[in-house]
Motif scaffolding. Structure first.
Motif, PDB file in Angstrom:
ATOM      1  N   TYR A 124       0.828  -1.201   0.000  1.00 13.12           N
ATOM      2  CA  TYR A 124       0.000   0.000   0.000  1.00 13.12           C
ATOM      3  C   TYR A 124       0.864   1.252   0.000  1.00 13.12           C
ATOM      4  O   TYR A 124       0.614   2.195  -0.760  1.00 13.12           O
ATOM      5  N   LEU A 125       1.889   1.275   0.829  1.00 13.84           N
ATOM      6  CA  LEU A 125       2.757   2.450   0.928  1.00 13.84           C
ATOM      7  C   LEU A 125       3.583   2.646  -0.344  1.00 13.84           C
ATOM      8  O   LEU A 125       3.788   3.775  -0.792  1.00 13.84           O
ATOM      9  N   VAL A 126       4.064   1.550  -0.949  1.00 13.35           N
ATOM     10  CA  VAL A 126       4.786   1.659  -2.222  1.00 13.35           C
ATOM     11  C   VAL A 126       3.881   2.313  -3.260  1.00 13.35           C
ATOM     12  O   VAL A 126       4.288   3.230  -3.978  1.00 13.35           O
ATOM     13  N   ASN A 127       2.631   1.880  -3.330  1.00 15.80           N
ATOM     14  CA  ASN A 127       1.697   2.457  -4.297  1.00 15.80           C
ATOM     15  C   ASN A 127       1.403   3.921  -3.976  1.00 15.80           C
ATOM     16  O   ASN A 127       1.339   4.765  -4.881  1.00 15.80           O
ATOM     17  N   GLU A 128       1.248   4.229  -2.702  1.00 16.00           N
ATOM     18  CA  GLU A 128       0.971   5.615  -2.309  1.00 16.00           C
ATOM     19  C   GLU A 128       2.151   6.527  -2.668  1.00 16.00           C
ATOM     20  O   GLU A 128       1.952   7.626  -3.203  1.00 16.00           O
ATOM     21  N   MET A 129       3.369   6.068  -2.411  1.00 21.69           N
ATOM     22  CA  MET A 129       4.552   6.861  -2.737  1.00 21.69           C
ATOM     23  C   MET A 129       4.673   7.053  -4.247  1.00 21.69           C
ATOM     24  O   MET A 129       4.977   8.149  -4.724  1.00 21.69           O
ATOM     25  N   LEU A 130       4.428   5.989  -4.990  1.00 23.91           N
ATOM     26  CA  LEU A 130       4.503   6.056  -6.442  1.00 23.91           C
ATOM     27  C   LEU A 130       3.433   6.990  -6.998  1.00 23.91           C
ATOM     28  O   LEU A 130       3.714   7.825  -7.865  1.00 23.91           O
ATOM     29  N   SER A 131       2.235   6.887  -6.469  1.00 22.18           N
ATOM     30  CA  SER A 131       1.130   7.750  -6.884  1.00 22.18           C
ATOM     31  C   SER A 131       1.462   9.218  -6.631  1.00 22.18           C
ATOM     32  O   SER A 131       1.261  10.072  -7.500  1.00 22.18           O
ATOM     33  N   ASP A 132       2.008   9.508  -5.460  1.00 23.84           N
ATOM     34  CA  ASP A 132       2.396  10.887  -5.126  1.00 23.84           C
ATOM     35  C   ASP A 132       3.522  11.384  -6.030  1.00 23.84           C
ATOM     36  O   ASP A 132       3.476  12.507  -6.531  1.00 23.84           O
ATOM     37  N   ALA A 133       4.536  10.549  -6.232  1.00 25.15           N
ATOM     38  CA  ALA A 133       5.693  10.965  -7.025  1.00 25.15           C
ATOM     39  C   ALA A 133       5.333  11.222  -8.481  1.00 25.15           C
ATOM     40  O   ALA A 133       5.870  12.138  -9.109  1.00 25.15           O
ATOM     41  N   LEU A 134       4.422  10.416  -9.019  1.00 23.72           N
ATOM     42  CA  LEU A 134       4.073  10.533 -10.435  1.00 23.72           C
ATOM     43  C   LEU A 134       2.810  11.369 -10.676  1.00 23.72           C
ATOM     44  O   LEU A 134       2.399  11.543 -11.827  1.00 23.72           O
ATOM     45  N   CYS A 135       2.227  11.864  -9.598  1.00 21.71           N
ATOM     46  CA  CYS A 135       0.995  12.684  -9.698  1.00 21.71           C
ATOM     47  C   CYS A 135      -0.097  11.956 -10.483  1.00 21.71           C
ATOM     48  O   CYS A 135      -0.732  12.514 -11.379  1.00 21.71           O
ATOM     49  N   LEU A 136      -0.286  10.699 -10.128  1.00 18.87           N
ATOM     50  CA  LEU A 136      -1.321   9.875 -10.748  1.00 18.87           C
ATOM     51  C   LEU A 136      -2.183   9.259  -9.656  1.00 18.87           C
ATOM     52  O   LEU A 136      -1.755   9.128  -8.510  1.00 18.87           O
ATOM     53  N   PHE A 137      -3.393   8.861 -10.020  1.00 19.76           N
ATOM     54  CA  PHE A 137      -4.263   8.204  -9.056  1.00 19.76           C
ATOM     55  C   PHE A 137      -3.674   6.847  -8.673  1.00 19.76           C
ATOM     56  O   PHE A 137      -3.070   6.168  -9.518  1.00 19.76           O
ATOM     57  N   PRO A 138      -3.862   6.438  -7.433  1.00 17.23           N
ATOM     58  CA  PRO A 138      -3.340   5.137  -6.995  1.00 17.23           C
ATOM     59  C   PRO A 138      -3.822   3.965  -7.859  1.00 17.23           C
ATOM     60  O   PRO A 138      -3.070   3.018  -8.081  1.00 17.23           O
ATOM     61  N   ARG A 139      -5.022   4.049  -8.375  1.00 19.67           N
ATOM     62  CA  ARG A 139      -5.520   2.955  -9.230  1.00 19.67           C
ATOM     63  C   ARG A 139      -4.700   2.849 -10.519  1.00 19.67           C
ATOM     64  O   ARG A 139      -4.581   1.779 -11.098  1.00 19.67           O
ATOM     65  N   ASP A 140      -4.123   3.985 -10.958  1.00 20.42           N
ATOM     66  CA  ASP A 140      -3.314   3.974 -12.172  1.00 20.42           C
ATOM     67  C   ASP A 140      -1.894   3.450 -11.927  1.00 20.42           C
ATOM     68  O   ASP A 140      -1.276   2.893 -12.828  1.00 20.42           O
ATOM     69  N   THR A 141      -1.383   3.654 -10.730  1.00 19.64           N
ATOM     70  CA  THR A 141      -0.012   3.230 -10.429  1.00 19.64           C
ATOM     71  C   THR A 141       0.068   1.836  -9.814  1.00 19.64           C
ATOM     72  O   THR A 141       1.163   1.284  -9.690  1.00 19.64           O
ATOM     73  N   ARG A 142      -1.074   1.262  -9.450  1.00 17.90           N
ATOM     74  CA  ARG A 142      -1.069  -0.032  -8.751  1.00 17.90           C
ATOM     75  C   ARG A 142      -0.313  -1.130  -9.503  1.00 17.90           C
ATOM     76  O   ARG A 142       0.485  -1.851  -8.896  1.00 17.90           O
ATOM     77  N   PRO A 143      -0.513  -1.285 -10.835  1.00 19.72           N
ATOM     78  CA  PRO A 143       0.241  -2.355 -11.517  1.00 19.72           C
ATOM     79  C   PRO A 143       1.759  -2.166 -11.410  1.00 19.72           C
ATOM     80  O   PRO A 143       2.491  -3.124 -11.157  1.00 19.72           O
ATOM     81  N   LEU A 144       2.225  -0.935 -11.577  1.00 22.98           N
ATOM     82  CA  LEU A 144       3.657  -0.669 -11.446  1.00 22.98           C
ATOM     83  C   LEU A 144       4.106  -0.860 -10.001  1.00 22.98           C
ATOM     84  O   LEU A 144       5.166  -1.440  -9.743  1.00 22.98           O
ATOM     85  N   ALA A 145       3.311  -0.407  -9.067  1.00 16.37           N
ATOM     86  CA  ALA A 145       3.653  -0.557  -7.648  1.00 16.37           C
ATOM     87  C   ALA A 145       3.789  -2.030  -7.272  1.00 16.37           C
ATOM     88  O   ALA A 145       4.700  -2.395  -6.517  1.00 16.37           O
ATOM     89  N   ASP A 146       2.906  -2.867  -7.795  1.00 22.20           N
ATOM     90  CA  ASP A 146       2.986  -4.304  -7.499  1.00 22.20           C
ATOM     91  C   ASP A 146       4.303  -4.892  -8.001  1.00 22.20           C
ATOM     92  O   ASP A 146       4.946  -5.682  -7.316  1.00 22.20           O
TER      93      ASP A 146
END
Length: 128
Positions: free
Chosen positions: A33-55
């Motif tokens: 969850y935190l990896v996805n949240e950090m990625l979402s914040d860094a890339l200025c994208l919604f968490p649903r959009d970054t989830r595949p990369l975060a995984d």
């Protein structure tokens, strides 16, 4: 995560002999969850959009914060993660990132990064 006989401790000891302060920071593992949240914040994208990369990144880094940050730099440097100016958003090569071979630990990743530095910088690091 590092044993008492890890080479980093010798490096820290050598650096301290030159009156250089070394700060040791203890960090805990990041969860998915935190990896996805950090990625979402860094890339200025919604968490649903970054989830595949975060995984993918979580799986490759096992939640290690230093490994995660260095891997992000590596992805950008290798243009597997890039800003698409016409679409005004970050994009990534999901399949290439998934299949890329990365070192098993942070020390090897950092060693590879040092290997990309100019030779005079590498020589200076070796004298420590």
């Amino acid at each position: 995560e590092m044993s008492d006989d890890h080479p980093i401790w010798n490096l820290i000891s050598s650096v301290q002999k030159f009156d250089v302060n070394a700060t040791i920071i203890n960090m805990s593992q990041l969860d998915k969850y935190l990896v996805n949240e950090m990625l979402s914040d860094a890339l200025c994208l919604f968490p649903r959009d970054t989830r595949p990369l975060a995984d993918i990144l979580y799986h490759k880094t096992k939640g290690n914060p230093l490994f995660f940050s260095r891997l992000m730099v590596s992805l950008s440097r290798d243009v597997l993660l890039r800003l698409n100016l016409s679409r005004r958003r970050w994009e990534w090569e999901e399949e290439k990132i998934q299949s890329m071979k990365i070192p098993d630990d942070v020390a090897e990743l950092l060693t590879n990064s040092i290997g990309r530095l100019p030779s005079d910088v590498q020589d200076a690091l070796c004298t420590l």
